[in-house]
Design a protein around this motif. Structure first.
Motif, PDB file in Angstrom:
ATOM      1  N   SER A 126       0.833  -1.194   0.000  1.00  0.00           N
ATOM      2  CA  SER A 126       0.000   0.000   0.000  1.00  0.00           C
ATOM      3  C   SER A 126       0.874   1.253   0.000  1.00  0.00           C
ATOM      4  O   SER A 126       2.055   1.205   0.330  1.00  0.00           O
ATOM      5  N   SER A 127       0.299   2.378  -0.374  1.00  0.00           N
ATOM      6  CA  SER A 127       1.005   3.653  -0.371  1.00  0.00           C
ATOM      7  C   SER A 127       0.090   4.715   0.193  1.00  0.00           C
ATOM      8  O   SER A 127      -1.135   4.556   0.221  1.00  0.00           O
ATOM      9  N   ALA A 128       0.701   5.806   0.667  1.00  0.00           N
ATOM     10  CA  ALA A 128      -0.070   6.907   1.234  1.00  0.00           C
ATOM     11  C   ALA A 128       0.348   8.198   0.569  1.00  0.00           C
ATOM     12  O   ALA A 128       1.509   8.350   0.170  1.00  0.00           O
ATOM     13  N   PRO A 129      -0.575   9.137   0.402  1.00  0.00           N
ATOM     14  CA  PRO A 129      -0.211  10.422  -0.220  1.00  0.00           C
ATOM     15  C   PRO A 129       0.696  11.242   0.687  1.00  0.00           C
ATOM     16  O   PRO A 129       0.696  11.077   1.911  1.00  0.00           O
ATOM     17  N   GLN A 130       1.485  12.120   0.068  1.00  0.00           N
ATOM     18  CA  GLN A 130       2.353  13.003   0.835  1.00  0.00           C
ATOM     19  C   GLN A 130       1.525  14.007   1.620  1.00  0.00           C
ATOM     20  O   GLN A 130       0.482  14.472   1.167  1.00  0.00           O
ATOM     21  N   GLY A 131       2.035  14.366   2.764  1.00  0.00           N
ATOM     22  CA  GLY A 131       1.409  15.401   3.550  1.00  0.00           C
ATOM     23  C   GLY A 131       1.774  16.772   3.023  1.00  0.00           C
ATOM     24  O   GLY A 131       2.668  16.913   2.195  1.00  0.00           O
ATOM     25  N   PRO A 132       1.119  17.809   3.485  1.00  0.00           N
ATOM     26  CA  PRO A 132       1.382  19.166   2.977  1.00  0.00           C
ATOM     27  C   PRO A 132       2.811  19.630   3.207  1.00  0.00           C
ATOM     28  O   PRO A 132       3.359  20.393   2.424  1.00  0.00           O
ATOM     29  N   ASN A 133       3.443  19.172   4.275  1.00  0.00           N
ATOM     30  CA  ASN A 133       4.817  19.588   4.537  1.00  0.00           C
ATOM     31  C   ASN A 133       5.783  19.049   3.505  1.00  0.00           C
ATOM     32  O   ASN A 133       6.850  19.617   3.269  1.00  0.00           O
ATOM     33  N   ALA A 134       5.469  17.911   2.901  1.00  0.00           N
ATOM     34  CA  ALA A 134       6.339  17.320   1.895  1.00  0.00           C
ATOM     35  C   ALA A 134       6.154  17.980   0.539  1.00  0.00           C
ATOM     36  O   ALA A 134       7.049  17.962  -0.291  1.00  0.00           O
ATOM     37  N   VAL A 135       4.965  18.534   0.292  1.00  0.00           N
ATOM     38  CA  VAL A 135       4.652  19.108  -1.010  1.00  0.00           C
ATOM     39  C   VAL A 135       4.990  20.593  -1.063  1.00  0.00           C
ATOM     40  O   VAL A 135       5.545  21.089  -2.042  1.00  0.00           O
ATOM     41  N   ASN A 136       4.674  21.322  -0.023  1.00  0.00           N
ATOM     42  CA  ASN A 136       4.898  22.763  -0.002  1.00  0.00           C
ATOM     43  C   ASN A 136       6.308  23.059   0.502  1.00  0.00           C
ATOM     44  O   ASN A 136       6.603  22.858   1.681  1.00  0.00           O
TER      45      ASN A 136
END
Length: 470
Positions: A126-136
């Motif tokens: 399974s995989s999980a989406p990146q959190g906002p800290n990883a994207v911004n």
């Protein structure tokens, strides 16, 4: 030099404890394309077929798989073993660097990648989406710096007599003025520039500065580009984080990180015409390789603080060993503005002659003073030894050239000079000369007295400072 095609000089040796080690130039920057260059189209096609179906890689036409060692490498870079030299306590380094560029070096490079084989099914991860800290990206981070500068960084391909040279560049204006290295585009028959959006544009050379290894080219049919923000290299600190961006080995938009390893390094590289090019450079351990030449070195605010130009290599290894060199943006900015405004940049004139082959580590000994030069007006004479330019130490004549070259025409500089044990300070107002050939070129201006460092061969009677042929 071509990004791609050059660089040599001296450098620091950890084995001897010397802060500067001796090195020798490669035959040209990266050499002419070898057999691998001719195979480029076939290998690219074969690699494309292997990837298209996500199946096992297809063997090359010559029947060898895995390929024999060095099958995908471009032409070798020749390097002679370093010679022992007197230990020195100076912080300057003269490097024989391979230009961070590439001639035909992309040949067959795609074939160097191997696909992973299929694995038996039965397990699902399974995989999980990146959190906002990883994207911004946070301001002041490597990610933010890269996001800022990538739209302003371009890939440059120049068709030259030896094949194809590849390098990088920095967008200066919205209508297509690009800053790069002179050795990337020197002798180019045609130039193609690829922007970050993938679009390609033809380009022409606006002007070049052989003494600073700087060039400005202009795209045709381009508008609305994102200019880079130029920083202040004079405020850089040793240990400060920096980011290098470019197209090493044809991999466009590559981002690497490191620090400013040292300031005011004397860098000596070999130009396309075989003449030495000497400049005052920044040293960084951010990995840069052939193809990075002309690309930006940026601080964490995304400001361009240097133009990547040269790398030190070890033996037959033409890749990064953590010794990279960039032209400070303060020097590059002045030169680029003059090219854009008049087509021809200028360089400062001192008016002395000496040998960059000499390595006394005691200063730059003046062999002759040009009549009517700023040096003569200031009272310099043959036999004087310059030990400082301002507060910067001078170990030899190459150091003197680099320190003076870091100034602008018209600047007043204080030289610390010794002669017969007596020390004095000499104030010199530097003259100006169009930069049409490397400062070390004995033929610049067409005759004796035309070179800003004496007009005659600075190698001391015609000797090559690199210890032999090109």
């Amino acid at each position: 030099m071509s990004d791609e095609q050059r660089e040599h000089g001296r450098d620091a040796s950890a084995s001897t404890g010397d802060s500067r080690t001796e090195q020798y130039p490669v035959p040209s920057y990266a050499g002419a394309p070898g057999p691998a260059h001719a195979q480029r189209a076939d290998q690219a096609e074969a690699g494309q077929q292997g990837f298209a179906g996500y199946g096992p890689p297809q063997p090359p036409a010559d029947g060898f798989f895995p390929p024999p060692p060095n099958h995908f490498q471009g032409p070798p870079t020749a390097t002679l073993p370093p010679q022992p030299r007197k230990q020195r306590g100076m912080a300057t380094v003269v490097v024989a660097a391979v230009v961070a560029g590439l001639v035909g070096g992309g040949a067959g490079f795609g074939g160097a990648y191997a696909l992973l084989g299929d694995r038996p099914g039965g397990t699902t991860l399974s995989s999980a989406p990146q959190g906002p800290n990883a994207v911004n990206a946070a301001p002041g981070s490597v990610t933010a710096a890269a996001q800022t500068v990538l739209p302003s960084t371009v890939d440059i391909r120049a068709r030259v007599a030896q094949g194809e040279a590849e390098g990088s560049g920095v967008i200066l204006t919205a209508n297509g003025d690009i800053l790069t290295n002179n050795h990337v585009v020197a002798g180019a028959r045609d130039i193609s520039v690829t922007l970050s959006d993938g679009s390609a544009h033809p380009a022409t050379v606006v002007g070049t500065s052989p003494s600073y290894d700087i060039a400005v080219i202009r795209l045709q049919g381009a508008s609305g580009l994102t200019p880079s923000t130029l920083g202040d290299s004079n405020s850089l600190q040793v240990g400060q984080p920096v980011v290098a961006i470019g197209s090493p080995r044809g991999l466009t938009g590559t981002v690497t990180t490191g620090i400013v390893s040292a300031l005011d390094r004397t860098v000596t590289v070999q130009g396309e015409d075989g003449q030495a090019v000497v400049y005052n450079g920044l040293q960084t351990d951010a990995p840069i390789n052939q193809g990075n030449s002309g690309g930006p070195l940026v601080n964490l605010d995304g400001q361009v603080v240097g133009i990547n130009s040269a790398i030190e290599t070890a033996g037959q290894n033409a890749g990064s060993i953590g010794l990279g060199f960039a032209i400070p943006i303060d020097q590059a900015r002045r030169v680029a503005e003059e090219i854009m405004n008049s087509g021809t940049p200028t360089k400062p004139v001192l008016g002395v002659q000496g040998s960059i082959a000499a390595n006394s580590a005691e200063g730059a000994q003046i062999a002759a003073v040009q009549p009517g030069s700023p040096a003569e007006a200031a009272g310099l004479q043959a036999g004087d030894v310059v030990t400082k330019v301002g507060d910067d130490q001078v170990a030899d004549f190459a150091d003197l050239m680099a320190r003076v070259g870091a100034h602008s025409p018209g600047d007043q500089v204080a030289l610390t000079v010794t002669n017969g044990g007596a020390e004095r300070t000499v104030n010199v107002t530097l003259g100006s000369q169009p930069d049409k050939a490397a400062t070390t070129s004995p033929s610049e201006g067409g005759g004796s007295g035309s070179s800003p460092f004496g007009g005659q061969n600075p190698f001391g009677g015609g000797g090559n400072p690199f210890g032999g042929g090109n």
